[in-house]
Design a protein around this motif. Structure first.
Motif, PDB file in Angstrom:
ATOM      1  N   MET A  24     -26.842 -16.027 -14.535  1.00 30.71           N
ATOM      2  CA  MET A  24     -25.734 -16.201 -13.578  1.00 30.71           C
ATOM      3  C   MET A  24     -25.243 -14.887 -12.923  1.00 30.71           C
ATOM      4  N   SER A  25     -25.137 -14.023 -13.812  1.00 30.36           N
ATOM      5  CA  SER A  25     -24.685 -12.611 -13.349  1.00 30.36           C
ATOM      6  C   SER A  25     -25.773 -12.123 -12.440  1.00 30.36           C
ATOM      7  N   LEU A  26     -27.066 -12.137 -12.672  1.00 24.95           N
ATOM      8  CA  LEU A  26     -28.015 -11.843 -11.839  1.00 24.95           C
ATOM      9  C   LEU A  26     -27.930 -12.591 -10.443  1.00 24.95           C
ATOM     10  N   PHE A  27     -27.832 -13.805 -10.361  1.00 30.47           N
ATOM     11  CA  PHE A  27     -27.909 -14.654  -9.426  1.00 30.47           C
ATOM     12  C   PHE A  27     -26.647 -14.261  -8.536  1.00 30.47           C
ATOM     13  N   ALA A  33     -25.325  -9.268  -2.710  1.00 34.65           N
ATOM     14  CA  ALA A  33     -25.877  -8.396  -1.763  1.00 34.65           C
ATOM     15  C   ALA A  33     -26.488  -9.207  -0.434  1.00 34.65           C
ATOM     16  N   THR A  34     -26.939 -10.304  -0.644  1.00 30.14           N
ATOM     17  CA  THR A  34     -27.352 -11.014   0.501  1.00 30.14           C
ATOM     18  C   THR A  34     -26.273 -11.251   1.611  1.00 30.14           C
ATOM     19  N   VAL A  35     -25.089 -11.713   1.029  1.00 29.35           N
ATOM     20  CA  VAL A  35     -24.057 -11.869   1.822  1.00 29.35           C
ATOM     21  C   VAL A  35     -23.460 -10.556   2.667  1.00 29.35           C
ATOM     22  N   VAL A  36     -23.705  -9.340   1.875  1.00 37.32           N
ATOM     23  CA  VAL A  36     -23.268  -8.111   2.612  1.00 37.32           C
ATOM     24  C   VAL A  36     -24.155  -7.930   3.679  1.00 37.32           C
ATOM     25  N   ASN A  37     -25.473  -7.884   3.445  1.00 32.85           N
ATOM     26  CA  ASN A  37     -26.493  -7.423   4.090  1.00 32.85           C
ATOM     27  C   ASN A  37     -26.671  -8.211   5.449  1.00 32.85           C
TER      28      ASN A  37
END
Length: 63
Positions: A24-27, A33-37
């Motif tokens: 879950m922490s990796l997800f 990171a996806t949202v920020v990018n």
């Protein structure tokens, strides 16, 4: 025939819980990171060019 053990040793009791927490922490980190990018380019376009945070340029004094 031998019977299966009825209880696991104490070091294995939380194995799947720890695995779930790690997954879950990796997800969550990858989603962050996806949202920020995805959001950062639009934030940069909507802000002024003077903002050093979104433009990627430093505000250090040039001599």
């Amino acid at each position: 025939m031998s019977s299966a053990p009825t209880s696991l040793p104490s070091r294995y009791t939380h194995r799947y819980g720890i695995l779930a927490i790690c997954c879950m922490s990796l997800f969550i980190a990858s989603m962050d990171a996806t949202v920020v990018n995805v959001a950062l380019p639009s934030i940069g376009r909507s802000s002024t060019r003077r903002s050093p945070v979104c433009s990627g340029r430093s505000t250090a004094t040039r001599s």
